[in-house]
Design an enzyme around this catalytic site. Structure first.
Site, short mmCIF file in Angstrom:
data_model
loop_
_atom_site.label_atom_id
_atom_site.label_comp_id
_atom_site.label_asym_id
_atom_site.label_seq_id
_atom_site.Cartn_x
_atom_site.Cartn_y
_atom_site.Cartn_z
N TYR A 91 0.81 -1.22 0.00
CA TYR A 91 0.00 0.00 0.00
C TYR A 91 0.85 1.27 0.00
O TYR A 91 0.32 2.37 0.14
CB TYR A 91 -0.94 0.01 1.21
CG TYR A 91 -2.02 -1.05 1.18
CD1 TYR A 91 -3.00 -1.03 0.20
CD2 TYR A 91 -2.05 -2.06 2.12
CE1 TYR A 91 -4.00 -1.99 0.17
CE2 TYR A 91 -3.04 -3.04 2.10
CZ TYR A 91 -4.02 -2.99 1.13
OH TYR A 91 -5.01 -3.95 1.10
N ASP A 102 -2.25 -11.54 8.42
CA ASP A 102 -1.41 -12.59 7.82
C ASP A 102 0.04 -12.47 8.24
O ASP A 102 0.71 -13.48 8.47
CB ASP A 102 -1.49 -12.51 6.29
CG ASP A 102 -2.90 -12.74 5.79
OD1 ASP A 102 -3.30 -13.91 5.65
OD2 ASP A 102 -3.60 -11.76 5.54
N TYR A 135 -11.36 -0.39 -0.20
CA TYR A 135 -11.38 0.08 1.18
C TYR A 135 -10.02 0.62 1.62
O TYR A 135 -9.90 1.24 2.69
CB TYR A 135 -11.82 -1.05 2.13
CG TYR A 135 -10.71 -1.94 2.63
CD1 TYR A 135 -10.22 -1.82 3.93
CD2 TYR A 135 -10.14 -2.91 1.81
CE1 TYR A 135 -9.19 -2.64 4.39
CE2 TYR A 135 -9.13 -3.73 2.27
CZ TYR A 135 -8.65 -3.59 3.55
OH TYR A 135 -7.63 -4.39 4.00
N ARG A 136 -9.00 0.44 0.79
CA ARG A 136 -7.63 0.77 1.19
C ARG A 136 -6.78 0.68 -0.07
O ARG A 136 -7.05 -0.15 -0.94
CB ARG A 136 -7.16 -0.24 2.24
CG ARG A 136 -5.82 -0.01 2.88
CD ARG A 136 -5.61 -1.10 3.92
NE ARG A 136 -4.30 -1.01 4.56
CZ ARG A 136 -3.83 -1.93 5.41
NH1 ARG A 136 -4.57 -2.98 5.70
NH2 ARG A 136 -2.64 -1.79 5.97
#
Length: 570
Positions: free
Chosen positions: A117, A179, A513-514
């Site tokens: 991200y 994770d 969402y991101r």
């Protein structure tokens, strides 16, 4: 440090010219700013990313600070001018005041492992990055009776798990982990990350924040705004050192408007403390896997999952993973094939057969005493095994190296690891982007999302690798776009793919969402109901709390009034 040595360090830092200066800032002004920062934080806590430096990506456990290790543009496209490591809350406050005084943008991060991200990189090149995790890394409290912890930004999932183990607390409480366990608990929660136990929605499980606002003011939210008069030790302490209200980590809302949400994925404040609810030890636990043999079993599985999840028969956050996600944990693409092009159905079936897995693989767990687990497993098995050819496994049934089920048997009970990071090595010099659209839990939606994303992956010349992460009433479809970071053509493919998918999914009403830094403007523009009313509201709040636009300008597409948005939008 001796005054002479401090002076030498200041001189060294001042003489280092950064690769990128903050926007509108001269070298002289920047050096004066850095001089003041050193007086605040110490020279040893200030690093200039200078013109003579080489931008080294590092790796997940030792990430680069100040640029994106998974860059899809050049490495210096999103680049900090300096990285500053405040030692405590007053230094964070002072840094925000200095940034306002010199009009230097600041980009805070907790650990810098926001992998896929954008990592630790700033949206506006030349910003100073604030590394909150280097020094502010204490577990401040673990309360067994209330089942919560209070942590600073540098506390990772590994750190809190080890704290529970060292203090013999895991027999009472578990934490929830994503994770990969190396990320910050605060950083993950404020980006609305997820884990996989019944406490898997990390933002839902937060309770109470301490925040430094863009002007340097300190705020506690919820019940934390009410001082506890029964704690005399608060007298004479700095505000950040004062014990919190006894209900600060028990009741999120307090009195009046609920503020916490505006500090997620935002540029409105720096979270320096956060409460997180822990899961009481359930008294029993069992992980399992169900393999589905055919690609078109996806829709049937999702229609089974929806009622079981909403009725809490599926207690945790389960995942339905594509064969290549599991295959990539077992080995790189070159270990299966000599092909460079995307794998076809015959290739995928051959890999599934080799690994004794399905084309889709469902992972879940049940929690509670044995009679409860037994009943839940009976319902789950009966439901899923109605799909012809599906199979049920427990961890002890799997003996292969790098077993995903054995790894997730730990993850689903709150034991962190980094084992699943192996899938990033699917290609040489493996890097990745996450594409994360949200949709309702339904077979039709899952099938449609899969068809669209797989088609675009094939057009880009990349393999589809993905998973559906199932919440209470929605699912995150996480598409793992793996590319070769050293190959410009591979980076271009990945960039084209994710930008195309954003537009494709918006046409179906599926919003992300991101996202990565490079996609923030594009995705923000898809949330455009009523002529962009939500963005207008976000901009009004931003300009009220941060009139000089100092804190994280451009974060999630929100540009302060001092920035020409048309110039900065990507």
């Amino acid at each position: 440090m001796a005054p002479a040595a401090e002076k030498d360090l200041i001189s060294h830092v001042q003489l280092s010219e950064p690769m990128k200066l903050p926007p509108g800032t001269s070298l002289h002004t920047f050096q004066t700013f850095i001089d003041r920062v050193i007086q605040c934080c110490g020279a040893e806590n200030v690093s200039i990313i200078s013109k003579c430096d080489k931008l080294v990506d590092g790796h997940y456990m030792n990430p680069c600070k100040g640029h994106d290790m998974h860059a899809i543009y050049d490495r210096d496209y999103f680049l900090a001018s300096a990285v500053i490591c405040p030692r405590d809350v007053p230094e964070v406050q002072m840094l925000m005041r200095l940034c306002n005084e010199f009009e230097v943008p600041a980009w805070p991060f907790s650990i810098g492992r926001n992998t896929g991200y954008g990592g630790a990189a700033p949206r506006v090149s030349g910003s100073v990055c604030l590394d909150l995790g280097r020094h502010m890394n204490r577990v401040l409290d673990v309360n067994v009776e209330g089942a919560f912890a209070l942590v600073e930004p540098g506390v990772t999932f590994f750190d809190l798990h080890e704290y529970l183990e060292e203090h013999d607390l895991r027999k009472h409480v578990w934490l929830d982990v994503p994770d990969l366990g190396g990320g910050s608990i605060i950083g993950n929660a404020v980006e609305r990350g997820v884990g996989y136990t019944p406490y898997g929605d990390h933002w839902m499980m937060h309770c109470g924040l301490e925040i430094v606002l863009p002007n340097g003011e300190l705020v506690r939210t919820g019940m934390g705004a009410l001082p506890d008069p029964t704690i005399p030790a608060a007298e004479g302490l700095r505000p950040d050192q004062q014990p919190g209200n006894r209900c600060w980590q028990l009741f999120n809302y307090g009195f009046g408007p609920y503020n916490d949400g505006i500090f997620t994925q935002s540029s409105l404040g720096i979270v320096v403390k956060m409460g997180i609810w822990l899961m009481p030890n359930p008294g029993g636990y069992q992980a399992y896997m169900i393999t589905l043999p055919r690609d078109n079993d996806l829709a049937a599985a999702m229609d089974i999952i929806r009622p079981l999840r909403m009725q809490m028969v599926l207690q945790n956050v389960p995942t339905l993973r594509h064969i290549l996600l599991d295959a990539a944990v077992h080995g790189p693409k070159s270990s299966y094939t000599a092909k460079s092009e995307p794998l076809d159905d015959a290739d995928l079936d051959e890999i599934a057969k080799k690994l004794d897995l399905g084309r889709w693989n469902f992972y879940g767990a049940v929690y509670g005493p044995e009679p409860i687990r037994s009943v839940l497993l009976s319902v789950i098995k009966t439901s899923f095994l109605s799909i012809p050819g599906s199979r049920f496994f427990l961890p002890e049934d799997r003996h292969e190296p790098n077993s995903v089920l054995r790894t997730r048997a730990n993850t689903l009970q709150g034991i962190p690891s980094v084992d699943e990071l192996k899938w990033v090595d699917w290609l040489p010099n493996g890097a990745h982007l996450f594409f994360s659209p949200i949709t309702k839990i339904s077979g039709a939606d899952a099938e449609a999302q899969y068809a669209i994303t797989k088609k675009r992956c094939t057009e880009a010349g990349l393999d589809f690798i993905g998973t559906f992460v199932v919440g209470m009433r929605e699912m995150h479809h996480i598409v793992c776009i793996v590319f070769d970071r050293e190959d410009p053509k591979s980076r271009t493919k990945a960039h084209w793919l994710i930008r195309t998918l954003v537009d494709d999914c918006a046409k179906h009403g599926w919003g992300e969402y991101r996202t990565h830094l490079a996609l923030m403007d594009q995705i923000a523009n898809t949330y455009n109901f009523n002529d962009g009313a939500q963005m207008k509201l976000n901009e009004q709040i931003k300009n009220a709390l941060d009139p000089k636009g100092i804190l994280a300008p451009g974060k999630n597409g929100i540009w302060p009034k001092g920035y020409n948005k048309a110039t900065w939008v990507i």
